[in-house]
Motif scaffolding. Sequence first.
Motif, short mmCIF file in Angstrom:
data_model
loop_
_atom_site.label_atom_id
_atom_site.label_comp_id
_atom_site.label_asym_id
_atom_site.label_seq_id
_atom_site.Cartn_x
_atom_site.Cartn_y
_atom_site.Cartn_z
N SER A 157 23.31 20.93 -33.75
CA SER A 157 21.48 21.59 -33.73
C SER A 157 21.61 22.72 -34.86
N ALA A 158 22.17 23.24 -35.17
CA ALA A 158 22.05 24.05 -36.77
C ALA A 158 21.41 23.18 -38.24
N THR A 159 22.11 22.01 -37.84
CA THR A 159 21.74 21.56 -38.97
C THR A 159 19.77 20.90 -38.66
N LYS A 160 19.79 20.92 -37.74
CA LYS A 160 18.68 19.90 -37.23
C LYS A 160 17.69 21.41 -37.30
N PHE A 161 18.03 22.11 -37.13
CA PHE A 161 17.29 23.33 -36.45
C PHE A 161 16.59 23.63 -38.19
N TYR A 166 12.53 24.18 -42.04
CA TYR A 166 11.69 23.70 -43.51
C TYR A 166 10.93 22.99 -43.77
N SER A 167 10.80 21.95 -42.56
CA SER A 167 9.83 21.13 -42.76
C SER A 167 8.67 21.52 -42.07
N VAL A 182 3.90 14.64 -43.83
CA VAL A 182 5.75 15.13 -43.02
C VAL A 182 5.55 14.57 -41.52
N SER A 183 6.04 14.12 -40.94
CA SER A 183 6.34 14.28 -39.67
C SER A 183 8.12 15.31 -39.48
N ILE A 184 8.13 15.30 -38.89
CA ILE A 184 9.58 14.49 -37.47
C ILE A 184 9.34 13.77 -36.21
N VAL A 185 10.64 13.47 -36.66
CA VAL A 185 10.30 12.82 -35.71
C VAL A 185 12.12 13.22 -34.41
#
Length: 292
Positions: A157-161, A166-167, A182-185
Amino acid sequence: MAPQTVLITGCSTGIGFATALMLAKDKLTRFKVYATMRNLESRANLEKEAGSTLNKTLFIRELDVTKDPTIKSVVDEILRDNGRIDVLVNNAGYMALDAIDQKSVEWCQVMMDTNYWGVVRTTNAVLPAMKKQMSGRIINVSSMAGVRGAPFFATYSATKFAMEGYSESIAPVLRDGYNIKVSIVEPGPVKTELANKVLGTPFEEQAKDFDPILRDVFVTGVKRMASAMASVTQSADEIAKLHMDIILSETPHLRYQTTENLTKTAALKFRDPTTDFLLDMLKQSRYASPAE
Ligand SMILES: *[C@@H]1O[C@H](CO)[C@@H](O)[C@H](O)[C@H]1NC(C)=O
Ligand SMILES: *[C@@H]1O[C@H](CO)[C@@H](O)[C@H](O)[C@H]1NC(C)=O
Ligand SMILES: *[C@@H]1O[C@H](CO)[C@@H](O)[C@H](O)[C@H]1NC(C)=O
């Protein structure tokens, strides 16, 4: 029109594999795909499925997101052969069960190096070309675990947060400055990976190194969540289709959840500023409707 050149990381299995094939096999040949993986020895399945698209619209290359020279080599080849790079799909990453204080900082750093710094390295490698073109698409494959902390997956979870923060920060800047969209899926459980790994191994065995209380919370919690998780599992092809839609959209969103229920869960987080619903493992695993 020349096909769009697409670089995808983590294509030996799962979402990267499905996305590479779907784009490469597009009937209108709108894409030329560089499907990359950490170790080319894992390429057999992709090569087989690629069939006649191999070396025509699908090129399999080695790229390890923790090793800058391997990233540079693929990006250089794409630019040399096509003169441009249109789309980057940051998909490489892995998920591993956590045990909070029972995992070393080094163990966490290794995952951060792939799941977060790997995305930064690859993005930084394509940005100079995209900036020069004044166009580009970047899709970061995150996870529902990047929206709300997934119990027992603290480091993941921390890596994805980290990637999501950043995104969010960089998205308006790249769009306004360089026309880079830019998009986050954010998928939930996807067939094969999570289903097989987390649900396929006996829970007691997965938790064998945990201390007794943690093991008990894990086994009880996972048993309660298992059927809910299994029932919302999506196929990698569904995510691949969404990726294609995002790439073809003139005005892609910043964020995409991959099912309606996941969208409801994301909405719940923003609607309830206390986020107390996250303290109920069953509720959050069920991707509860806002009414609950
Ligand atoms: C495709 O290209 C790779 C790398 O250039 C080469 O090793 C392979 O033999 C080629 N395969 C086909 C079927 O053309
Ligand atoms: C994806 O994440 C990386 C690292 O956090 C960041 O550099 C990049 O701008 C993000 N891209 C998008 C499309 O959000
Ligand atoms: C969505 O959530 C509801 C309520 O928890 C559940 O009954 C339904 O099966 C879920 N739908 C999907 C497609 O997972």
